[in-house]
Design an enzyme around this catalytic site. Structure first.
Site, PDB file in Angstrom:
ATOM      1  N   VAL A   1      25.140  10.616 -20.664  1.00 27.13           N
ATOM      2  CA  VAL A   1      26.027  11.757 -20.891  1.00 27.13           C
ATOM      3  C   VAL A   1      25.236  12.989 -21.326  1.00 27.13           C
ATOM      4  CG1 VAL A   1      27.899  12.614 -22.353  1.00 27.13           C
ATOM      5  CG2 VAL A   1      27.984  10.286 -21.457  1.00 27.13           C
TER       6      VAL A   1
ATOM      7  N   LYS B   1      11.241   8.062 -24.117  1.00 28.65           N
ATOM      8  CA  LYS B   1      12.171   8.766 -23.221  1.00 28.65           C
ATOM      9  C   LYS B   1      11.794  10.241 -23.110  1.00 28.65           C
ATOM     10  CE  LYS B   1      16.593   7.419 -23.162  1.00 28.65           C
ATOM     11  NZ  LYS B   1      17.952   7.287 -23.686  1.00 28.65           N
TER      12      LYS B   1
ATOM     13  N   GLU C   1      34.026  13.510 -22.538  1.00 29.86           N
ATOM     14  CA  GLU C   1      33.546  13.689 -21.163  1.00 29.86           C
ATOM     15  C   GLU C   1      34.262  12.718 -20.239  1.00 29.86           C
ATOM     16  OE1 GLU C   1      31.583  11.618 -19.270  1.00 29.86           O
ATOM     17  OE2 GLU C   1      31.418   9.987 -20.713  1.00 29.86           O
TER      18      GLU C   1
ATOM     19  N   LEU D   1      32.967  12.071 -16.972  1.00 29.79           N
ATOM     20  CA  LEU D   1      32.049  11.900 -15.847  1.00 29.79           C
ATOM     21  C   LEU D   1      32.086  10.482 -15.331  1.00 29.79           C
ATOM     22  CD1 LEU D   1      28.881  13.545 -17.452  1.00 29.79           C
ATOM     23  CD2 LEU D   1      30.698  14.664 -16.137  1.00 29.79           C
TER      24      LEU D   1
ATOM     25  N   LYS E   1      40.765  10.815 -24.436  1.00 31.89           N
ATOM     26  CA  LYS E   1      39.657  10.113 -23.781  1.00 31.89           C
ATOM     27  C   LYS E   1      39.973   8.616 -23.605  1.00 31.89           C
ATOM     28  CE  LYS E   1      35.738   8.776 -22.334  1.00 31.89           C
ATOM     29  NZ  LYS E   1      35.084   9.162 -21.109  1.00 31.89           N
TER      30      LYS E   1
ATOM     31  N   CYS F   1      31.927   1.946 -19.691  1.00 30.71           N
ATOM     32  CA  CYS F   1      33.037   2.690 -20.308  1.00 30.71           C
ATOM     33  C   CYS F   1      34.340   1.907 -20.384  1.00 30.71           C
ATOM     34  CB  CYS F   1      33.269   3.984 -19.543  1.00 30.71           C
ATOM     35  SG  CYS F   1      31.775   4.960 -19.421  1.00 30.71           S
TER      36      CYS F   1
HETATM   37  C1  UGA Z   1      34.757   5.962 -15.965  1.00 30.24           C
HETATM   38  C2  UGA Z   1      35.801   7.068 -15.727  1.00 30.24           C
HETATM   39  O1  UGA Z   1      36.182   7.084 -14.345  1.00 30.24           O
HETATM   40  C3  UGA Z   1      35.240   8.438 -16.113  1.00 30.24           C
HETATM   41  O2  UGA Z   1      36.249   9.424 -15.982  1.00 30.24           O
HETATM   42  C4  UGA Z   1      34.768   8.372 -17.572  1.00 30.24           C
HETATM   43  O3  UGA Z   1      34.176   9.583 -17.979  1.00 30.24           O
HETATM   44  C5  UGA Z   1      33.740   7.270 -17.728  1.00 30.24           C
HETATM   45  O4  UGA Z   1      34.332   6.024 -17.325  1.00 30.24           O
HETATM   46  C6  UGA Z   1      33.327   7.247 -19.172  1.00 30.24           C
HETATM   47  O5  UGA Z   1      34.154   6.970 -20.033  1.00 30.24           O
HETATM   48  O6  UGA Z   1      32.186   7.629 -19.467  1.00 30.24           O
HETATM   49  P1  UGA Z   1      32.627   5.033 -14.613  1.00 30.24           P
HETATM   50  O7  UGA Z   1      32.659   3.899 -15.571  1.00 30.24           O
HETATM   51  O8  UGA Z   1      31.328   5.727 -14.341  1.00 30.24           O
HETATM   52  O9  UGA Z   1      33.654   6.202 -15.085  1.00 30.24           O
HETATM   53  O10 UGA Z   1      33.109   4.513 -13.212  1.00 30.24           O
HETATM   54  P2  UGA Z   1      34.458   4.437 -12.370  1.00 30.24           P
HETATM   55  O11 UGA Z   1      34.222   5.102 -11.063  1.00 30.24           O
HETATM   56  O12 UGA Z   1      35.610   4.892 -13.141  1.00 30.24           O
HETATM   57  O13 UGA Z   1      34.549   2.873 -12.113  1.00 30.24           O
HETATM   58  C7  UGA Z   1      34.720   1.932 -13.166  1.00 30.24           C
HETATM   59  C8  UGA Z   1      34.937   0.544 -12.616  1.00 30.24           C
HETATM   60  O14 UGA Z   1      36.218   0.445 -11.981  1.00 30.24           O
HETATM   61  C9  UGA Z   1      33.917   0.109 -11.571  1.00 30.24           C
HETATM   62  O15 UGA Z   1      33.575  -1.229 -11.805  1.00 30.24           O
HETATM   63  C10 UGA Z   1      34.653   0.275 -10.256  1.00 30.24           C
HETATM   64  O16 UGA Z   1      34.169  -0.559  -9.242  1.00 30.24           O
HETATM   65  C11 UGA Z   1      36.068  -0.100 -10.679  1.00 30.24           C
HETATM   66  N1  UGA Z   1      37.098   0.475  -9.793  1.00 30.24           N
HETATM   67  C12 UGA Z   1      37.312   1.822  -9.759  1.00 30.24           C
HETATM   68  C13 UGA Z   1      37.894  -0.367  -9.030  1.00 30.24           C
HETATM   69  O17 UGA Z   1      37.721  -1.608  -9.033  1.00 30.24           O
HETATM   70  N2  UGA Z   1      38.877   0.173  -8.246  1.00 30.24           N
HETATM   71  C14 UGA Z   1      39.108   1.511  -8.181  1.00 30.24           C
HETATM   72  O18 UGA Z   1      40.043   1.921  -7.452  1.00 30.24           O
HETATM   73  C15 UGA Z   1      38.307   2.354  -8.953  1.00 30.24           C
END
Ligand code: UGA
Length: 438
Positions: A11, A35, A151, A153, A207, A263
């Site tokens: 982040v 780092k 955030e 992201l 959040k 997350c």
């Molecule tokens: C997630 C949130 O989408 C972000 O908005 C947030 O900022 C972030 O957590 C955080 O709290 O920092 P992220 O964990 O990077 O982001 O990834 P995602 O794209 O949300 O996917 C999370 C999981 O859900 C993955 O394992 C993905 O494969 C799964 N997923 C996602 C599904 O199985 N189906 C979907 O339709 C979408």
């Protein structure tokens, strides 16, 4: 503006680099000397598409630098973001805030003049109040306002999420802090990204509520997928059919092996714990957590079922290990549980992932790491696709058919139309669609 980012993890680095791109001067601080040395040597310690270019560009323009020590940059800063880790605390699942509080005390000791301290790390409701109390009681001479700015992201899409956000949530009601935060995000405001100001506690909860809702949406479609398999419906068409209703929306309705990552698993659990503490349980999220945990193991059983009920002595080729594509992050990846279930069932498991294999080595049992999809498919009794990397989206099935021992594809991300796989002589098992055996 002069901005300091405390914590140069995922982040902190993405936010710092993007804020520098907006024209601010950013110092990214981290306690890890290794780092900071790496960053100063031009290495980017995480895999995030586009990040290396932005870091390089802003370093050479003099807007982005790195430091192991926060005192000098904090003394000169208008705004200090806290972007340190908040892992699940061992034993009870609450967010571990020790890094946040340690950073806050160090910041306060160095602050000079009016400074806004912003929590970017995901912190439980009330953390901002606690920081304010610490500053007031332990550093009464310092002029600090605390703002919550969560955030949103997504890994793998973090740069575009930062630069084109749906909204920027800012928890503060203090006029001086509002003015400073407007200045920080002015370039985004000009792009018409809404700045949403609310009370600090509300912002902190937004959040958790956002991540819990998305996790629940995924879990909902995963259960509907299971039902589809039993009643002969197609979950992709169900998702499309419900997603066209604007009240539901078509995003985050892709069924799969369960959500993972750094997350959703952590934040859903932390919300459950907070809600229990306030005697106001969030039962939907409690259930979401339980269903998702069970699902990962269930996906292992699904693979075993596709192999006629046993994988003992069989070779399974696993494509994709990271919790999602375009990241090297293996935290809480479903692949860990699925691979373990296959090993427990007596399979020999060969795996390949474009970016995640280094991180996987500490997390997976005795598996063999290959160098591409075709190498590991040689002699396989089933090919199992766990993470939908682009390079797995156009597999050469003719070539694959010539390599495998038994043509079975278990596609846990539904990236292929059934007919495209079966016409090459493969049996195809997907999620929430009718399986077709050859
Ligand atoms: C997630 C949130 O989408 C972000 O908005 C947030 O900022 C972030 O957590 C955080 O709290 O920092 P992220 O964990 O990077 O982001 O990834 P995602 O794209 O949300 O996917 C999370 C999981 O859900 C993955 O394992 C993905 O494969 C799964 N997923 C996602 C599904 O199985 N189906 C979907 O339709 C979408």
């Amino acid at each position: 503006m002069r901005i300091v980012m405390i914590g140069s993890g995922y982040v902190g680095l993405v936010s710092g680099a993007c804020l520098a791109d907006f024209g601010h001067h950013i110092t990214c601080v981290d306690k890890s000397a290794a780092k900071i040395d790496a960053l100063e040597a031009g290495e980017v310690p995480i895999f995030e598409p586009g990040l290396d270019t932005i870091i390089e560009h802003n370093r050479s323009s003099g807007r982005l630098d790195f430091s192991k020590d926060l005192s000098a940059p904090v003394a000169a800063a208008d705004v200090v973001f806290i972007a340190v880790g908040t892992p699940s605390r061992r034993g009870d699942g609450h967010a571990d805030l020790s890094y946040v509080y340690a950073a806050a005390r160090e910041i306060a000791a160095s602050v000079e003049g009016f400074t806004v301290v912003v929590t970017k790390s995901t912190v439980p409701v009330g953390t901002g109040d606690e920081l304010e109390r610490i500053f007031r009681e332990e550093f009464p001479d310092k002029d600090i306002e605390v703002v919550s700015n969560p955030e949103f992201l997504r890994e793998g899409a973090a740069i575009s999420d930062f630069k084109r956000p749906d909204r920027i949530v800012l928890g503060t009601e203090e006029p001086r802090a509002i003015e400073v935060m407007r200045e920080v995000y002015r370039p985004l405001y000009l792009n018409e990204a809404p700045l949403y100001f609310c009370e600090r506690r509300t912002s902190e909860l937004i959040k958790y509520a956002a991540n819990a809702f998305l996790a629940m949406k995924i879990t909902f479609i995963n259960e509907i997928a299971d039902l589809c398999e039993q009643i002969g419906a197609d979950v992709q068409k169900v998702a499309k059919g419900i997603g066209m209703d604007k009240r539901i929306g078509d995003k985050f309705l892709h069924p799969g092996p369960g959500y993972g990552g750094s997350c959703f698993p952590k934040d859903t659990l932390a919300l459950v714990k907070t809600a229990q503490d306030y005697d106001s349980p969030v039962r939907l999220i409690e259930t979401t957590v339980a269903i998702n945990d069970n699902r990962k193991r269930a996906m292992g059983r699904k693979v075993i079922a596709a192999c006629d009920g046993s994988v003992r002595g069989k070779k399974i080729a696993v494509l994709g290990l990271t919790f999602k594509p375009n990241t090297d992050d293996m935290r809480d990846a479903p692949s860990i549980t699925i691979v373990q279930a296959l090993l427990d069932g007596g399979a020999t498991v060969h795996v390949y992932d474009p970016e995640g294999m280094d991180a996987a080595k500490d997390l997976l049992g005795p598996v063999t790491y290959g160098s591409d999809a075709y190498e590991i498919a040689e002699g396989a009794d089933a090919v199992v696709l766990i993470t939908e990397w682009d390079q797995f989206r156009a597999l050469d099935f003719k070539r694959l058919k010539g390599l495998v021992r038994t043509p079975v594809l278990v596609d846990l991300r539904n990236i292929y139309p059934t007919a495209e796989v079966t016409r090459h002589g493969f049996s195809y098992f997907a999620v929430g669609k009718k399986s077709e055996k050859n």
